[in-house]
Design a protein around this motif. Structure first.
Motif, short mmCIF file in Angstrom:
data_model
loop_
_atom_site.label_atom_id
_atom_site.label_comp_id
_atom_site.label_asym_id
_atom_site.label_seq_id
_atom_site.Cartn_x
_atom_site.Cartn_y
_atom_site.Cartn_z
N GLU A 266 0.84 -1.20 0.00
CA GLU A 266 0.00 0.00 0.00
C GLU A 266 0.87 1.25 0.00
OE1 GLU A 266 -2.66 -0.63 3.30
OE2 GLU A 266 -3.94 -1.92 2.07
N ARG A 267 1.91 1.22 0.81
CA ARG A 267 2.80 2.39 0.92
C ARG A 267 3.51 2.65 -0.40
NH1 ARG A 267 3.91 4.78 6.35
NH2 ARG A 267 5.15 6.57 5.75
N LEU A 268 3.72 1.57 -1.17
CA LEU A 268 4.38 1.72 -2.47
C LEU A 268 3.38 1.92 -3.61
CD1 LEU A 268 7.11 -1.08 -2.14
CD2 LEU A 268 7.49 1.38 -2.15
N ASN A 269 2.11 2.10 -3.22
CA ASN A 269 1.02 2.26 -4.21
C ASN A 269 0.95 1.10 -5.19
OD1 ASN A 269 -0.02 4.70 -3.32
ND2 ASN A 269 1.68 5.81 -4.31
N MET A 270 1.24 -0.10 -4.69
CA MET A 270 1.13 -1.28 -5.55
C MET A 270 -0.31 -1.79 -5.47
SD MET A 270 4.59 -3.27 -4.43
CE MET A 270 4.17 -4.77 -5.31
N PRO A 271 -0.83 -2.30 -6.59
CA PRO A 271 -2.19 -2.85 -6.53
C PRO A 271 -2.22 -4.13 -5.67
CG PRO A 271 -1.18 -3.33 -8.64
CD PRO A 271 -0.22 -2.44 -7.90
N ILE A 272 -3.32 -4.34 -4.96
CA ILE A 272 -3.48 -5.58 -4.19
C ILE A 272 -4.80 -6.21 -4.63
CG2 ILE A 272 -3.59 -6.64 -1.90
CD1 ILE A 272 -2.24 -4.20 -0.72
N SER A 273 -4.71 -7.41 -5.20
CA SER A 273 -5.92 -8.06 -5.71
C SER A 273 -6.70 -8.68 -4.55
CB SER A 273 -5.54 -9.14 -6.72
OG SER A 273 -4.85 -10.18 -6.02
N GLU A 274 -7.96 -9.02 -4.83
CA GLU A 274 -8.78 -9.70 -3.82
C GLU A 274 -8.12 -11.02 -3.41
OE1 GLU A 274 -11.29 -8.77 -1.84
OE2 GLU A 274 -10.70 -6.90 -2.79
N LYS A 275 -7.54 -11.69 -4.43
CA LYS A 275 -6.88 -12.97 -4.15
C LYS A 275 -5.72 -12.74 -3.16
CE LYS A 275 -4.64 -16.76 -6.50
NZ LYS A 275 -3.86 -17.11 -7.67
N GLN A 276 -4.94 -11.71 -3.44
CA GLN A 276 -3.82 -11.42 -2.53
C GLN A 276 -4.32 -11.08 -1.13
OE1 GLN A 276 -2.01 -8.45 -5.10
NE2 GLN A 276 -0.09 -9.59 -5.10
N ARG A 277 -5.41 -10.30 -1.08
CA ARG A 277 -5.93 -9.93 0.25
C ARG A 277 -6.33 -11.16 1.05
NH1 ARG A 277 -6.00 -4.71 1.07
NH2 ARG A 277 -6.14 -3.37 -0.76
N GLY A 278 -6.69 -12.23 0.34
CA GLY A 278 -7.19 -13.42 1.04
C GLY A 278 -6.10 -14.42 1.44
N TYR A 279 -4.85 -14.18 1.05
CA TYR A 279 -3.80 -15.14 1.38
C TYR A 279 -3.72 -15.37 2.90
CZ TYR A 279 -1.66 -14.63 -3.30
OH TYR A 279 -1.42 -14.61 -4.65
N PHE A 280 -3.61 -16.62 3.29
CA PHE A 280 -3.43 -17.03 4.69
C PHE A 280 -4.56 -16.61 5.62
CE2 PHE A 280 0.85 -16.37 2.91
CZ PHE A 280 1.17 -17.72 2.79
N GLN A 281 -5.74 -16.34 5.04
CA GLN A 281 -6.90 -16.10 5.89
C GLN A 281 -7.32 -17.44 6.46
OE1 GLN A 281 -8.07 -13.42 6.91
NE2 GLN A 281 -8.82 -12.02 5.34
N ARG A 282 -7.75 -17.43 7.71
CA ARG A 282 -8.23 -18.68 8.30
C ARG A 282 -9.50 -19.10 7.57
NH1 ARG A 282 -6.76 -20.91 12.74
NH2 ARG A 282 -5.49 -19.12 13.26
N ARG A 283 -9.57 -20.39 7.15
CA ARG A 283 -10.77 -20.82 6.43
C ARG A 283 -11.78 -21.45 7.36
NH1 ARG A 283 -7.07 -23.77 2.34
NH2 ARG A 283 -5.75 -23.42 4.12
#
Ligand code: URA
Length: 283
Positions: A266-283
């Motif tokens: 975020e600080r580098l203004n890089m895009p973050i996809s929904e898939k990336q946001r979900g990495y290592f979320q507890r299922r």
């Protein structure tokens, strides 16, 4: 304090998951501890919630000018300044005991044009052999973490606080933590690397890297991680060292590191996809 409670619960779950990974099936726990874990405690605490508002580090190098205060070098000047610095570092003989045991100086790797610099502790056996930081098991994990953000290893810069492998007298394998005087002696190299690159953001991998960059730690890495710090004006994100991730395979710890890396993105203004946001979320 539900914030603290949930952080402690996360840490407990992480610990239990790592025990499970190692084949442990039973743990001793008193009925009192279990009942305390079952509900948020109303007990007052002065501790800051883990990973939320840990005290900001006051740099112990307050007299030094900001990294961005010196004029930005041209691309060609950056490259030649780094090449010159590398030659000087490779010939360094300041720590006689490390010179005696090192195979080579492990200077740094990546591009001098990087927006992101990642700083680790010290070379291990593999790095000492290859002459490149983070090439062993922890390094392979670090490469995966970098790639998960969408960057490549050659688009960032990776360096260590110590440029020589800490000696381990009487042992061929194993690592030891750098000593304060070794870190102080070696620090000018990484300091110059940062000044030449003038990165937008840095990641400090583990407590030793935080200590090396910022001076004394106000609290352990578990509380500090995820909280922006500053090295002479450069934002620094402290996170767990990849070796710690290898030892502790819990989803909670992986998720923490990933959350820290998303803050960096975020600080580098890089895009973050929904898939990336979900990495290592507890299922
Ligand atoms: N650990 C570090 O901190 N640095 C390396 O280069 C390798 C492992």
């Amino acid at each position: 304090m539900p914030g603290v409670y949930h952080q402690l619960l996360d840490a407990t779950i992480g610990h239990l998951e790592s025990l499970k990974q190692r084949g442990v099936r039973y743990v001793d726990a008193s009925p009192e501890s279990l009942s305390r874990l079952a509900r948020p405690t109303a007990q007052k605490t002065t501790a800051a919630p883990l990973g939320q508002v840990a005290p900001k580090v006051i740099s112990q190098r307050p007299d030094e000018p900001g990294v961005y205060d010196s004029p930005k070098l041209s691309a060609a000047d950056k490259e030649s300044a780094m090449a010159k610095l590398r030659d000087e570092a490779l010939a360094c003989t300041q720590c006689g005991h490390l010179v005696a045991t090192r195979t080579q100086v492990v200077f740094g790797v990546g591009t001098v044009h990087a927006d992101l610099v990642l700083v680790g502790e010290a070379p291990g056996l593999d790095e000492d052999k290859e002459g490149e930081p983070f090439v062993g098991a922890a390094g392979q994990l670090l490469t995966k973490i970098i790639e998960a953000t969408g960057l490549d290893r050659d688009k960032v810069y990776i360096a260590n606080i110590l440029k020589c492998r800490p000696d381990t007298p009487g042992k061929v394998y194993g690592n030891r933590k750098p000593r304060p005087e070794e870190m102080e002696t070696c620090f000018p190299w990484v300091k110059r690397q940062i000044e030449i690159i003038q990165p937008k953001v840095m990641v400090a991998l583990g407590g030793t890297a935080v200590e090396g960059l910022l001076g004394k730690m106000p609290s352990g890495i578990t509380r500090l991680r995820g909280n922006w710090q500053e090295y002479r004006g450069v934002p620094v994100m402290p996170t767990f060292h990849p070796s710690y991730l290898l030892r502790n395979q819990s989803w909670v710890i992986k998720r923490h590191v990933w959350e820290d890396m998303m803050q960096v993105m975020e600080r580098l203004n890089m895009p973050i996809s929904e898939k990336q946001r979900g990495y290592f979320q507890r299922r």
